[in-house]
Design a protein around this motif. Structure first.
Motif, PDB file in Angstrom:
ATOM      1  N   GLU A 148     -43.190 -36.943  49.474  1.00 35.85           N
ATOM      2  CA  GLU A 148     -43.368 -37.084  50.915  1.00 35.85           C
ATOM      3  C   GLU A 148     -43.422 -38.540  51.338  1.00 35.85           C
ATOM      4  O   GLU A 148     -44.145 -39.351  50.753  1.00 35.85           O
ATOM      5  CB  GLU A 148     -44.632 -36.369  51.386  1.00 35.85           C
ATOM      6  CG  GLU A 148     -44.847 -36.456  52.883  1.00 35.85           C
ATOM      7  CD  GLU A 148     -45.995 -35.621  53.380  1.00 35.85           C
ATOM      8  OE1 GLU A 148     -46.647 -34.950  52.551  1.00 35.85           O
ATOM      9  OE2 GLU A 148     -46.241 -35.629  54.601  1.00 35.85           O
ATOM     10  N   GLU A 195     -33.097 -34.222  45.330  1.00 31.91           N
ATOM     11  CA  GLU A 195     -34.269 -33.657  45.995  1.00 31.91           C
ATOM     12  C   GLU A 195     -33.959 -33.708  47.492  1.00 31.91           C
ATOM     13  O   GLU A 195     -33.614 -34.761  48.013  1.00 31.91           O
ATOM     14  CB  GLU A 195     -35.521 -34.486  45.698  1.00 31.91           C
ATOM     15  CG  GLU A 195     -36.020 -34.343  44.274  1.00 31.91           C
ATOM     16  CD  GLU A 195     -37.416 -34.918  44.081  1.00 31.91           C
ATOM     17  OE1 GLU A 195     -37.918 -34.853  42.960  1.00 31.91           O
ATOM     18  OE2 GLU A 195     -37.997 -35.439  45.067  1.00 31.91           O
ATOM     19  N   ARG A 246     -39.718 -29.406  51.834  1.00 29.16           N
ATOM     20  CA  ARG A 246     -38.888 -29.957  50.762  1.00 29.16           C
ATOM     21  C   ARG A 246     -38.406 -28.800  49.894  1.00 29.16           C
ATOM     22  O   ARG A 246     -39.104 -27.797  49.759  1.00 29.16           O
ATOM     23  CB  ARG A 246     -39.662 -30.971  49.931  1.00 29.16           C
ATOM     24  CG  ARG A 246     -40.787 -30.390  49.142  1.00 29.16           C
ATOM     25  CD  ARG A 246     -41.620 -31.471  48.482  1.00 29.16           C
ATOM     26  NE  ARG A 246     -42.793 -31.799  49.283  1.00 29.16           N
ATOM     27  CZ  ARG A 246     -43.712 -32.674  48.912  1.00 29.16           C
ATOM     28  NH1 ARG A 246     -43.594 -33.326  47.799  1.00 29.16           N
ATOM     29  NH2 ARG A 246     -44.744 -32.913  49.683  1.00 29.16           N
ATOM     30  N   PHE A 291     -35.011 -32.821  51.597  1.00 30.21           N
ATOM     31  CA  PHE A 291     -36.159 -32.719  52.503  1.00 30.21           C
ATOM     32  C   PHE A 291     -35.666 -32.488  53.930  1.00 30.21           C
ATOM     33  O   PHE A 291     -34.551 -32.883  54.283  1.00 30.21           O
ATOM     34  CB  PHE A 291     -36.966 -34.027  52.511  1.00 30.21           C
ATOM     35  CG  PHE A 291     -37.352 -34.548  51.155  1.00 30.21           C
ATOM     36  CD1 PHE A 291     -36.482 -35.329  50.419  1.00 30.21           C
ATOM     37  CD2 PHE A 291     -38.600 -34.274  50.626  1.00 30.21           C
ATOM     38  CE1 PHE A 291     -36.826 -35.826  49.177  1.00 30.21           C
ATOM     39  CE2 PHE A 291     -38.970 -34.772  49.387  1.00 30.21           C
ATOM     40  CZ  PHE A 291     -38.081 -35.550  48.657  1.00 30.21           C
TER      41      PHE A 291
END
Lengths: 112, 109
Positions: free
Chosen positions: A100, B32, B49, B34
């Motif tokens: 994040e 990855e 995510r 998101f």
């Protein structure tokens, strides 16, 4: 109050002048980022740093410079070589162990 | 090189209608993905995510490696979903994080 602080919020500069935008975080994050946000172009990566004393160019690094002398600080200098510096600049950070990204409130730079 | 494409700049839907925001990516390694959201006068924040495989505020997104897509979906849009949405890509072992151009969603009553 933990978070990311960018300053100044608004900045005006004359053509030919360098200007430095500040970004400080107290989240103990290792990685820090600078993005430029323009209408219709989204967020474009300028520079990022994974660790103190190391940083990498992003997609639009020309005309910008950064330093990472302390973990909590990642200032961005917009140099006179940047052809179109008027924009909204966002700083962000994240821990290496998580995905994040946490953002600052941004700095709006206007070149007169 | 990594690249994120969001083909729709603007999306307008009626309240209660389904909404789908498209995101396609280009990346040679293990990605990855998101979704970030920016509500009016607020900071950009993570919405979800792919690695978590969870639903946030009724939104879901599935990573389709065959089609290199990570579309965001919600079956019944609410007015509070009006915002700017960004798709983002990072490598699993690379901390470069790239964003798409963003999609502005407006949910009408």
């Amino acid at each position: 109050d933990g978070g990311i602080t960018q300053s100044p919020k608004y900045l005006f500069r004359k053509e030919g002048q360098n200007v430095t935008l500040s970004c400080e975080q107290n989240l103990n994050h290792d990685a820090m980022y600078w993005y430029r946000q323009d209408p219709g172009q989204g967020l474009r990566l300028i520079y990022y740093s994974q660790i103190v004393n190391d940083f990498q160019k992003g997609d639009i690094a020309e005309g910008y410079s950064v330093s990472r002398e302390k973990k909590e600080s990642f200032p961005l200098t917009v140099t006179s070589a940047q052809k179109n510096p008027t924009a909204f600049y966002l700083c962000a950070s994240r821990a290496l162990s998580a995905g994040e990204l946490f953002f600052g409130e941004g700095s709006r730079l206007t070149v007169l | 090189a990594q690249r994120v494409t969001q083909p729709e700049k603007l999306l307008s839907v009626f309240k209660g209608a389904p909404v789908e925001l498209k995101c396609n990516y280009s990346y040679s390694g293990s990605p990855e993905l998101f979704w970030y959201v920016q509500y009016s006068r607020q900071r950009l924040q993570l919405l979800l995510r792919h690695i978590s495989r969870e639903s946030i505020k009724g939104f879901t997104a599935d990573l389709n490696k065959g089609e290199t897509s990570f579309h965001l979906k919600k079956p019944f849009a609410q007015e509070e979903d009006s915002a700017m949405y960004y798709c983002a890509l990072s490598g699993r072992y690379d901390y470069k994080l790239s964003f798409g151009a963003g999609t502005t969603v407006t949910v009408r009553a």
